[in-house]
Design a protein around this motif. Structure first.
Motif, PDB file in Angstrom:
ATOM      1  N   ILE A   1       0.862  -1.176   0.000  1.00  0.00           N
ATOM      2  CA  ILE A   1       0.000   0.000   0.000  1.00  0.00           C
ATOM      3  C   ILE A   1       0.901   1.229   0.000  1.00  0.00           C
ATOM      4  O   ILE A   1       1.854   1.304   0.767  1.00  0.00           O
ATOM      5  N   CYS A   2       0.594   2.169  -0.880  1.00  0.00           N
ATOM      6  CA  CYS A   2       1.348   3.419  -0.939  1.00  0.00           C
ATOM      7  C   CYS A   2       0.457   4.543  -0.442  1.00  0.00           C
ATOM      8  O   CYS A   2      -0.717   4.602  -0.800  1.00  0.00           O
ATOM      9  N   TYR A   3       1.007   5.399   0.378  1.00  0.00           N
ATOM     10  CA  TYR A   3       0.277   6.540   0.916  1.00  0.00           C
ATOM     11  C   TYR A   3       0.953   7.829   0.468  1.00  0.00           C
ATOM     12  O   TYR A   3       2.155   7.848   0.223  1.00  0.00           O
ATOM     13  N   THR A   4       0.173   8.885   0.395  1.00  0.00           N
ATOM     14  CA  THR A   4       0.736  10.205   0.141  1.00  0.00           C
ATOM     15  C   THR A   4       0.249  11.144   1.240  1.00  0.00           C
ATOM     16  O   THR A   4      -0.783  10.907   1.860  1.00  0.00           O
ATOM     17  N   ALA A   5       1.023  12.180   1.468  1.00  0.00           N
ATOM     18  CA  ALA A   5       0.647  13.167   2.485  1.00  0.00           C
ATOM     19  C   ALA A   5       1.453  14.439   2.258  1.00  0.00           C
ATOM     20  O   ALA A   5       2.507  14.413   1.626  1.00  0.00           O
ATOM     21  N   ASP A   6       0.947  15.534   2.763  1.00  0.00           N
ATOM     22  CA  ASP A   6       1.712  16.766   2.789  1.00  0.00           C
ATOM     23  C   ASP A   6       2.533  16.765   4.077  1.00  0.00           C
ATOM     24  O   ASP A   6       2.044  16.347   5.126  1.00  0.00           O
ATOM     25  N   HIS A   7       3.772  17.200   3.973  1.00  0.00           N
ATOM     26  CA  HIS A   7       4.644  17.217   5.149  1.00  0.00           C
ATOM     27  C   HIS A   7       5.465  18.496   5.109  1.00  0.00           C
ATOM     28  O   HIS A   7       5.944  18.915   4.054  1.00  0.00           O
ATOM     29  N   HIS A   8       5.645  19.077   6.253  1.00  0.00           N
ATOM     30  CA  HIS A   8       6.492  20.264   6.391  1.00  0.00           C
ATOM     31  C   HIS A   8       7.557  19.949   7.424  1.00  0.00           C
ATOM     32  O   HIS A   8       7.265  19.375   8.464  1.00  0.00           O
ATOM     33  N   GLY A   9       8.790  20.298   7.127  1.00  0.00           N
ATOM     34  CA  GLY A   9       9.882  20.023   8.049  1.00  0.00           C
ATOM     35  C   GLY A   9      10.828  18.982   7.473  1.00  0.00           C
ATOM     36  O   GLY A   9      10.643  18.479   6.373  1.00  0.00           O
ATOM     37  N   GLU A  10      11.837  18.656   8.216  1.00  0.00           N
ATOM     38  CA  GLU A  10      12.859  17.713   7.794  1.00  0.00           C
ATOM     39  C   GLU A  10      12.463  16.291   8.167  1.00  0.00           C
ATOM     40  O   GLU A  10      12.064  16.028   9.298  1.00  0.00           O
ATOM     41  N   LEU A  11      12.574  15.369   7.215  1.00  0.00           N
ATOM     42  CA  LEU A  11      12.367  13.955   7.504  1.00  0.00           C
ATOM     43  C   LEU A  11      13.680  13.375   7.993  1.00  0.00           C
ATOM     44  O   LEU A  11      14.729  13.582   7.376  1.00  0.00           O
ATOM     45  N   THR A  12      13.641  12.651   9.097  1.00  0.00           N
ATOM     46  CA  THR A  12      14.851  12.100   9.688  1.00  0.00           C
ATOM     47  C   THR A  12      14.704  10.601   9.887  1.00  0.00           C
ATOM     48  O   THR A  12      13.780  10.160  10.571  1.00  0.00           O
ATOM     49  N   PRO A  13      15.579   9.795   9.279  1.00  0.00           N
ATOM     50  CA  PRO A  13      15.522   8.356   9.493  1.00  0.00           C
ATOM     51  C   PRO A  13      15.785   8.021  10.955  1.00  0.00           C
ATOM     52  O   PRO A  13      16.562   8.701  11.630  1.00  0.00           O
ATOM     53  N   SER A  14      15.125   6.997  11.457  1.00  0.00           N
ATOM     54  CA  SER A  14      15.370   6.552  12.828  1.00  0.00           C
ATOM     55  C   SER A  14      15.019   5.068  12.960  1.00  0.00           C
ATOM     56  O   SER A  14      14.430   4.481  12.062  1.00  0.00           O
ATOM     57  N   ARG A  15      15.409   4.497  14.040  1.00  0.00           N
ATOM     58  CA  ARG A  15      15.176   3.086  14.357  1.00  0.00           C
ATOM     59  C   ARG A  15      15.713   2.194  13.246  1.00  0.00           C
ATOM     60  O   ARG A  15      16.891   2.240  12.952  1.00  0.00           O
TER      61      ARG A  15
END
Length: 50
Positions: free
Chosen positions: A2-16
């Motif tokens: 399943i693929c989702y889309t969304a609006d995002h503001h700010g920096e995405l940071t990988p974790s875990r």
């Protein structure tokens, strides 16, 4: 899958368990798994992936 889309503001940071982030275009289709190729094709045909 399943693929989702969304609006995002700010920096995405990988974790875990996510080691890094990367942005892919349809031209990068050869760099993804076979199942992701199917998703790329569907998104490209729908005009959602350039």
């Amino acid at each position: 899958m399943i693929c989702y889309t969304a609006d995002h503001h700010g920096e995405l940071t990988p974790s875990r368990e996510i080691a890094e982030k990367a942005w892919f275009r349809y031209a990068d289709r050869d760099r993804v798994s076979a199942v992701d190729e199917l998703a790329f094709d569907a998104l490209h045909e729908a005009g959602r992936l350039s």
